[in-house]
Design a protein around this motif. Structure first.
Motif, PDB file in Angstrom:
ATOM      1  N   LEU A 208       0.822  -1.204   0.000  1.00 16.46           N
ATOM      2  CA  LEU A 208       0.000   0.000   0.000  1.00 16.46           C
ATOM      3  C   LEU A 208       0.863   1.263   0.000  1.00 16.46           C
ATOM      4  O   LEU A 208       0.530   2.257  -0.654  1.00 16.46           O
ATOM      5  CB  LEU A 208      -0.928   0.001   1.212  1.00 16.46           C
ATOM      6  CG  LEU A 208      -2.030  -1.059   1.219  1.00 16.46           C
ATOM      7  CD1 LEU A 208      -2.739  -1.080   2.569  1.00 16.46           C
ATOM      8  CD2 LEU A 208      -3.030  -0.809   0.091  1.00 16.46           C
ATOM      9  N   GLN A 209       1.964   1.203   0.718  1.00 10.53           N
ATOM     10  CA  GLN A 209       2.878   2.348   0.747  1.00 10.53           C
ATOM     11  C   GLN A 209       3.440   2.614  -0.645  1.00 10.53           C
ATOM     12  O   GLN A 209       3.536   3.762  -1.078  1.00 10.53           O
ATOM     13  CB  GLN A 209       4.008   2.100   1.735  1.00 10.53           C
ATOM     14  CG  GLN A 209       4.966   3.264   1.896  1.00 10.53           C
ATOM     15  CD  GLN A 209       6.044   2.991   2.927  1.00 10.53           C
ATOM     16  OE1 GLN A 209       6.582   1.898   3.009  1.00 10.53           O
ATOM     17  NE2 GLN A 209       6.342   3.982   3.746  1.00 10.53           N
ATOM     18  N   SER A 210       3.797   1.542  -1.339  1.00  9.08           N
ATOM     19  CA  SER A 210       4.344   1.679  -2.680  1.00  9.08           C
ATOM     20  C   SER A 210       3.296   2.213  -3.663  1.00  9.08           C
ATOM     21  O   SER A 210       3.596   3.063  -4.504  1.00  9.08           O
ATOM     22  CB  SER A 210       4.870   0.322  -3.159  1.00  9.08           C
ATOM     23  OG  SER A 210       5.348   0.399  -4.483  1.00  9.08           O
ATOM     24  N   GLN A 211       2.056   1.727  -3.529  1.00  7.96           N
ATOM     25  CA  GLN A 211       0.996   2.136  -4.449  1.00  7.96           C
ATOM     26  C   GLN A 211       0.506   3.561  -4.186  1.00  7.96           C
ATOM     27  O   GLN A 211       0.244   4.318  -5.132  1.00  7.96           O
ATOM     28  CB  GLN A 211      -0.194   1.179  -4.325  1.00  7.96           C
ATOM     29  CG  GLN A 211       0.065  -0.240  -4.782  1.00  7.96           C
ATOM     30  CD  GLN A 211      -1.147  -1.130  -4.548  1.00  7.96           C
ATOM     31  OE1 GLN A 211      -2.280  -0.735  -4.756  1.00  7.96           O
ATOM     32  NE2 GLN A 211      -0.908  -2.347  -4.087  1.00  7.96           N
ATOM     33  N   LEU A 212       0.375   3.921  -2.920  1.00  4.69           N
ATOM     34  CA  LEU A 212      -0.292   5.167  -2.554  1.00  4.69           C
ATOM     35  C   LEU A 212       0.655   6.254  -2.057  1.00  4.69           C
ATOM     36  O   LEU A 212       0.209   7.365  -1.752  1.00  4.69           O
ATOM     37  CB  LEU A 212      -1.349   4.885  -1.471  1.00  4.69           C
ATOM     38  CG  LEU A 212      -2.380   3.804  -1.814  1.00  4.69           C
ATOM     39  CD1 LEU A 212      -3.286   3.544  -0.621  1.00  4.69           C
ATOM     40  CD2 LEU A 212      -3.187   4.199  -3.032  1.00  4.69           C
ATOM     41  N   GLY A 213       1.950   5.937  -1.936  1.00  6.10           N
ATOM     42  CA  GLY A 213       2.916   6.937  -1.469  1.00  6.10           C
ATOM     43  C   GLY A 213       2.731   7.318  -0.014  1.00  6.10           C
ATOM     44  O   GLY A 213       2.905   8.486   0.349  1.00  6.10           O
ATOM     45  N   LEU A 214       2.406   6.346   0.819  1.00  9.12           N
ATOM     46  CA  LEU A 214       2.121   6.612   2.225  1.00  9.12           C
ATOM     47  C   LEU A 214       3.391   6.789   3.041  1.00  9.12           C
ATOM     48  O   LEU A 214       4.468   6.302   2.664  1.00  9.12           O
ATOM     49  CB  LEU A 214       1.301   5.457   2.822  1.00  9.12           C
ATOM     50  CG  LEU A 214      -0.062   5.200   2.178  1.00  9.12           C
ATOM     51  CD1 LEU A 214      -0.650   3.903   2.723  1.00  9.12           C
ATOM     52  CD2 LEU A 214      -1.003   6.364   2.444  1.00  9.12           C
ATOM     53  N   THR A 215       3.249   7.481   4.160  1.00  6.23           N
ATOM     54  CA  THR A 215       4.323   7.639   5.139  1.00  6.23           C
ATOM     55  C   THR A 215       3.850   7.012   6.438  1.00  6.23           C
ATOM     56  O   THR A 215       2.743   7.284   6.895  1.00  6.23           O
ATOM     57  CB  THR A 215       4.632   9.126   5.376  1.00  6.23           C
ATOM     58  OG1 THR A 215       4.996   9.724   4.129  1.00  6.23           O
ATOM     59  CG2 THR A 215       5.773   9.303   6.374  1.00  6.23           C
ATOM     60  N   TYR A 216       4.700   6.152   7.042  1.00  3.18           N
ATOM     61  CA  TYR A 216       4.307   5.421   8.245  1.00  3.18           C
ATOM     62  C   TYR A 216       5.177   5.788   9.446  1.00  3.18           C
ATOM     63  O   TYR A 216       6.395   5.997   9.310  1.00  3.18           O
ATOM     64  CB  TYR A 216       4.458   3.907   8.042  1.00  3.18           C
ATOM     65  CG  TYR A 216       3.524   3.271   7.055  1.00  3.18           C
ATOM     66  CD1 TYR A 216       2.191   3.653   6.950  1.00  3.18           C
ATOM     67  CD2 TYR A 216       3.977   2.236   6.220  1.00  3.18           C
ATOM     68  CE1 TYR A 216       1.338   3.043   6.045  1.00  3.18           C
ATOM     69  CE2 TYR A 216       3.137   1.612   5.320  1.00  3.18           C
ATOM     70  CZ  TYR A 216       1.815   2.016   5.229  1.00  3.18           C
ATOM     71  OH  TYR A 216       0.977   1.403   4.329  1.00  3.18           O
ATOM     72  N   LEU A 217       4.540   5.825  10.614  1.00  2.59           N
ATOM     73  CA  LEU A 217       5.238   5.691  11.887  1.00  2.59           C
ATOM     74  C   LEU A 217       4.832   4.323  12.407  1.00  2.59           C
ATOM     75  O   LEU A 217       3.680   4.125  12.809  1.00  2.59           O
ATOM     76  CB  LEU A 217       4.826   6.789  12.868  1.00  2.59           C
ATOM     77  CG  LEU A 217       5.492   6.716  14.258  1.00  2.59           C
ATOM     78  CD1 LEU A 217       6.970   7.073  14.158  1.00  2.59           C
ATOM     79  CD2 LEU A 217       4.805   7.649  15.249  1.00  2.59           C
ATOM     80  N   PHE A 218       5.743   3.371  12.378  1.00  2.00           N
ATOM     81  CA  PHE A 218       5.419   1.975  12.670  1.00  2.00           C
ATOM     82  C   PHE A 218       5.940   1.606  14.059  1.00  2.00           C
ATOM     83  O   PHE A 218       7.146   1.527  14.294  1.00  2.00           O
ATOM     84  CB  PHE A 218       6.045   1.061  11.613  1.00  2.00           C
ATOM     85  CG  PHE A 218       5.599  -0.368  11.687  1.00  2.00           C
ATOM     86  CD1 PHE A 218       4.415  -0.774  11.082  1.00  2.00           C
ATOM     87  CD2 PHE A 218       6.350  -1.310  12.363  1.00  2.00           C
ATOM     88  CE1 PHE A 218       3.996  -2.096  11.150  1.00  2.00           C
ATOM     89  CE2 PHE A 218       5.943  -2.629  12.445  1.00  2.00           C
ATOM     90  CZ  PHE A 218       4.759  -3.018  11.831  1.00  2.00           C
ATOM     91  N   ILE A 219       5.010   1.389  14.983  1.00  2.00           N
ATOM     92  CA  ILE A 219       5.345   1.076  16.373  1.00  2.00           C
ATOM     93  C   ILE A 219       5.226  -0.433  16.581  1.00  2.00           C
ATOM     94  O   ILE A 219       4.200  -1.020  16.234  1.00  2.00           O
ATOM     95  CB  ILE A 219       4.395   1.820  17.328  1.00  2.00           C
ATOM     96  CG1 ILE A 219       4.511   3.340  17.119  1.00  2.00           C
ATOM     97  CG2 ILE A 219       4.678   1.462  18.775  1.00  2.00           C
ATOM     98  CD1 ILE A 219       3.414   4.134  17.794  1.00  2.00           C
ATOM     99  N   ALA A 220       6.249  -1.050  17.158  1.00  2.00           N
ATOM    100  CA  ALA A 220       6.213  -2.502  17.332  1.00  2.00           C
ATOM    101  C   ALA A 220       7.236  -2.952  18.365  1.00  2.00           C
ATOM    102  O   ALA A 220       8.145  -2.204  18.740  1.00  2.00           O
ATOM    103  CB  ALA A 220       6.473  -3.207  16.000  1.00  2.00           C
TER     104      ALA A 220
END
Length: 346
Positions: A208-220
């Motif tokens: 989805l990031q690749s398709q839509l150009g999203l920026t994530y803050l990924f907490i894990a």
């Protein structure tokens, strides 16, 4: 208020962010006697289209940081710039106009979905709240989102209890995408899922990031998943960022003792390498965030701590290009004084 940073590559800029929760005593005449320092002077940037992973032990302030960035909780101090706009200075009407661009995927896929609403209503609710489209257009958008996240469109009238954990998390993702956001906080979206499903959800987020150009803050918590999805990684301890670097540099050459201890805890699937590996094991439990130790907050558990660590707060600074750490043992431009034989990167 706008940011002085004119770099178009930066989407989110967090500056000296603090979130203290007051501790009150007294039933009738309640008064504040202290504070829980959940987030304590945190600063970092997130570039457009990248994923910044945030790791650390439970209670270190990861989730609170994400919520404060989105202004779901009001910060005690500091600034959060989104597209050069300081979110901390905005009123409710101004903040509402920016809400579609900033979304969140919650950890608990059960509690975050209304059990009385169908999947179609859950995914379409953001569109309804923000008055986006006619009922027919909202329906078509919901169908599009369900296909995008890998859900069958004939499930649109089903309810959350009819889905598995992984499918419910896909519903959460579809809802977060409804308003075409540019920034999404992923608050431990895979921690409650089976291992086999975790990989599917993480790969979906990457696609989805690749398709839509999203920026994530990924907490894990899972370092292997963070390493897989993140471009850069921030390591938090007791409300502070201990280290921030590119994922390759962080895992191959960690500069902070706490980062080394986290990586040391990751099992290596090679028996010979696992037997040769020197563990960097911490003793004791993290101090209470309501009463953090003086100096470096990590010194009470750090086997390499020196006298200065007990009295002076280390500066969070760039030790190497793009590699930041808050440790007195990294005070030379040539690199860290921390022994490199203490851990082998997985």
């Amino acid at each position: 208020m706008t940011s002085n940073n004119t770099n178009n590559d930066t989407l989110v800029r967090v500056q000296n962010l603090k979130k203290y929760f007051p501790i009150n005593r007294g039933i009738i005449f309640s008064r504040q006697v202290g504070a829980v320092k959940a987030v304590d002077d945190v600063s970092f940037n997130i570039k457009r289209g990248e994923t910044l992973g945030v790791v650390g032990e439970s209670g270190c302030g990861k989730s609170t940081t994400g919520r404060v960035i989105l202004q779901l909780q009001t910060p005690t101090a500091g600034h959060v710039f989104f597209e050069d706009v300081d979110l901390t200075t905005l009123g409710t009407p101004e903040l509402r106009t920016l809400r579609p661009k900033m979304q969140m995927i919650f950890q608990d896929s059960v509690a975050s979905l209304n059990p009385r609403h169908s999947v179609g209503k859950i995914i379409g609710e953001p569109l309804l709240i923000h008055n986006v489209g006619t009922p027919r257009q909202i329906h078509d958008r919901v169908v599009e989102l369900m296909e995008l996240v890998g859900l069958k469109t004939n499930w649109i009238k089903r309810f959350p209890h009819e889905f598995s954990g992984g499918q419910r998390q896909r519903i959460n993702i579809a809802r977060a995408l409804a308003l075409n956001p540019s920034f999404i906080v992923c608050d431990e979206p895979i921690s409650a899922l089976d291992v086999s499903i975790q990989a599917q959800v993480v790969n979906l987020l990457k696609d989805l990031q690749s398709q839509l150009g999203l920026t994530y803050l990924f907490i894990a918590h899972d370092l292997s998943m963070v390493r897989h999805i993140s471009d850069r990684v921030a390591v938090m301890y007791l409300g502070k960022v201990m280290e921030l670097a590119d994922r390759t540099a962080l895992f191959q050459d960690p500069l902070h003792p706490y980062t080394q201890s986290l990586i040391s805890a990751v099992p290596v699937p090679l028996p010979k390498k696992e037997r040769r590996r020197q563990r960097f094991i911490l003793k004791g439990d993290p101090p209470s965030p309501s009463n953090p130790p003086p100096g470096c907050v990590f010194h009470t558990r750090c086997p390499l701590a020196e006298k200065i660590c007990q009295t002076t707060v280390p500066e969070f600074k760039e030790v190497r290009p793009g590699h930041y750490a808050a440790c007195h043992l990294t005070d030379t431009p040539e690199g860290s004084k921390i022994p490199k034989t203490t851990v082998l990167a997985p």
